[in-house]
Every structure is written in C-alpha cells, then in structure tokens.
Design a protein around this motif. Structure first.
Motif, short mmCIF file in Angstrom:
data_model
loop_
_atom_site.label_atom_id
_atom_site.label_comp_id
_atom_site.label_asym_id
_atom_site.label_seq_id
_atom_site.Cartn_x
_atom_site.Cartn_y
_atom_site.Cartn_z
N ARG A 19 2.66 9.97 1.17
CA ARG A 19 1.45 10.34 1.95
C ARG A 19 1.35 9.75 3.40
N GLY A 20 1.79 8.49 3.46
CA GLY A 20 1.94 7.78 4.35
C GLY A 20 0.90 6.54 4.20
N SER A 21 0.77 5.57 5.23
CA SER A 21 0.09 4.38 5.18
C SER A 21 -0.31 4.17 6.59
N ILE A 22 -1.55 3.46 6.40
CA ILE A 22 -2.21 3.01 7.71
C ILE A 22 -2.30 1.36 7.36
N HIS A 23 -2.06 0.52 8.48
CA HIS A 23 -2.23 -0.86 8.60
C HIS A 23 -3.48 -1.44 8.71
N ALA A 24 -3.93 -2.07 7.76
CA ALA A 24 -5.23 -2.99 7.77
C ALA A 24 -4.87 -4.41 7.39
N SER A 25 -5.71 -5.37 7.99
CA SER A 25 -5.50 -6.95 7.81
C SER A 25 -6.58 -7.19 6.46
N VAL A 26 -7.52 -6.52 6.38
CA VAL A 26 -8.54 -6.75 5.22
C VAL A 26 -8.80 -5.50 4.50
N ILE A 27 -8.56 -5.49 3.22
CA ILE A 27 -8.79 -4.38 2.36
C ILE A 27 -9.43 -4.67 1.17
N GLU A 28 -10.91 -4.28 1.03
CA GLU A 28 -11.56 -4.82 -0.11
C GLU A 28 -12.67 -4.22 -0.32
N LYS A 73 -14.10 -1.91 2.51
CA LYS A 73 -14.13 -2.42 3.73
C LYS A 73 -12.72 -2.47 4.38
N ILE A 74 -12.44 -2.11 5.57
CA ILE A 74 -11.22 -2.14 6.22
C ILE A 74 -11.38 -2.87 7.52
N ILE A 75 -10.41 -3.83 7.98
CA ILE A 75 -10.59 -4.31 9.29
C ILE A 75 -8.86 -4.30 9.70
N PHE A 76 -8.92 -3.58 10.72
CA PHE A 76 -7.66 -3.04 11.44
C PHE A 76 -7.59 -4.15 12.32
N LEU A 77 -6.18 -4.64 12.38
CA LEU A 77 -6.03 -5.69 13.30
C LEU A 77 -4.76 -5.19 14.18
N ASP A 78 -5.45 -4.92 15.50
CA ASP A 78 -4.56 -3.80 16.20
C ASP A 78 -4.41 -4.54 17.73
N GLU A 79 -3.76 -5.36 18.32
CA GLU A 79 -3.77 -5.89 19.46
C GLU A 79 -3.39 -4.66 20.64
N ASP A 80 -2.99 -3.61 20.18
CA ASP A 80 -2.94 -2.67 21.22
C ASP A 80 -4.29 -1.90 21.51
N ILE A 100 -3.87 2.81 2.40
CA ILE A 100 -4.21 1.33 3.31
C ILE A 100 -3.41 0.35 2.64
N SER A 101 -2.72 -0.10 3.59
CA SER A 101 -2.00 -1.29 3.29
C SER A 101 -1.59 -2.31 4.32
N ASP A 102 -1.40 -3.61 4.01
CA ASP A 102 -0.85 -4.51 4.97
C ASP A 102 0.38 -4.33 5.38
N ARG A 103 0.64 -3.66 6.77
CA ARG A 103 1.98 -3.44 7.21
C ARG A 103 2.23 -4.25 8.32
N LYS A 104 1.75 -5.86 8.37
CA LYS A 104 1.92 -6.41 9.53
C LYS A 104 3.31 -6.86 9.78
N TYR A 149 6.17 -0.23 12.89
CA TYR A 149 4.75 0.73 13.08
C TYR A 149 3.64 0.39 12.14
N PRO A 150 2.55 0.66 12.70
CA PRO A 150 1.21 0.37 12.08
C PRO A 150 1.03 1.41 11.13
N ILE A 151 1.39 2.77 11.64
CA ILE A 151 1.07 3.72 10.46
C ILE A 151 2.50 4.58 10.40
N ILE A 152 2.56 4.94 9.17
CA ILE A 152 3.57 6.09 8.86
C ILE A 152 3.00 7.25 8.14
N ILE A 153 3.48 8.25 8.61
CA ILE A 153 2.96 9.89 8.33
C ILE A 153 4.12 10.26 7.26
#
Length: 132
Positions: free
Chosen positions: A36-45, A56-63, A112-116, A120-124
């Motif tokens: 599938r792929g995955s998107i980074h999030a710091s909070v997933i609940e 609830k998803i919180i993206f942590l993305d300084e960019d 949705i997973s913690d990819r810190k 790369y914050p997203i894989i396809i």
C-alpha cells in the motif's frame, strides 16, 4: 516524470500532494516492495467525537510549518494487521484518501505509522500506482 509510449514514468522519488490534508509537494519514495504505502504521523489514535469513532492524526512535518502539529480527524479508516519491513506482523490504521502524483489524482488506501526514523515521510507502494 516523463512519457514513454503514452505511459507516465515516475522515478524512485516523487513529490506528492495530499489534498484532503492541505499538504503539497511532499518528497516521497516509490517502493514497489511495499503493498500500500504509508504516511508518517506523530500521533495516531481512535477518539470519540459526537458518539462516533474517528481516527485522530497529527502530522509532524517541519517542512510544512503551517501543518506542523495540526490535528486531523478521519472518518474513513480501518485497523488491520500488516507485515512490516522485517517480516513481523503489526497492527496499523489504514485510511482512504486521495493523493496527487505526476499530475494524476488517485484514490488510495494508505497506512498511517510513525516514520520519524525513516528518510521519507511517505512511501507509495505498488497497489496505488499499479494501473496509473
């Protein structure tokens, strides 16, 4: 991106957008070894809002400082067991969303997973791009 015999050719790295979250031009890795792929999030609940469960998803993305630590609530999601990169099984939330890649809008299911700790914050994965 280029065209060969009328087909779009994408590279190992592509910028994608997540219009439902207002995020654009995110440097992402194309990983045909992933399903599938995955998107980074710091909070997933899962949380309850007005009697309904939402993710609830919180993206942590300084960019993207305008979205850094911004909360998003997703209604269309499921929880499933997937294999991780080392063959172990883990529970992961899967959301239904839209991505824009190579100028094409695609409906996808993404983990949705913690990819810190990943580059790369997203894989396809291969499924979202298979017929595109």
């Amino acid at each position: 991106m280029m065209l060969v015999d009328g087909k779009k050719i994408i590279g190992r790295l592509e910028n994608i957008s997540l219009p439902e979250f207002g995020l654009s031009n995110i440097n992402s890795k194309i990983d045909t070894g992933a399903y599938r792929g995955s998107i980074h999030a710091s909070v997933i609940e899962e949380v309850e809002i007005n009697g309904a469960m939402v993710l609830k998803i919180i993206f942590l993305d300084e960019d993207h400082p305008e979205h850094n630590n911004k909360e998003f609530f997703v209604k269309k999601y499921k929880k499933t067991t997937v294999k991780n990169s080392i063959g172990g099984k883990i529970d992961r939330y899967i959301i239904s969303t839209t991505i824009i890649i190579g100028g094409e809008t695609i409906e996808v299911d993404m983990g949705i997973s913690d990819r810190k700790d990943m580059r790369y914050p997203i894989i396809i994965g291969r499924k979202p791009i298979k017929k595109h």
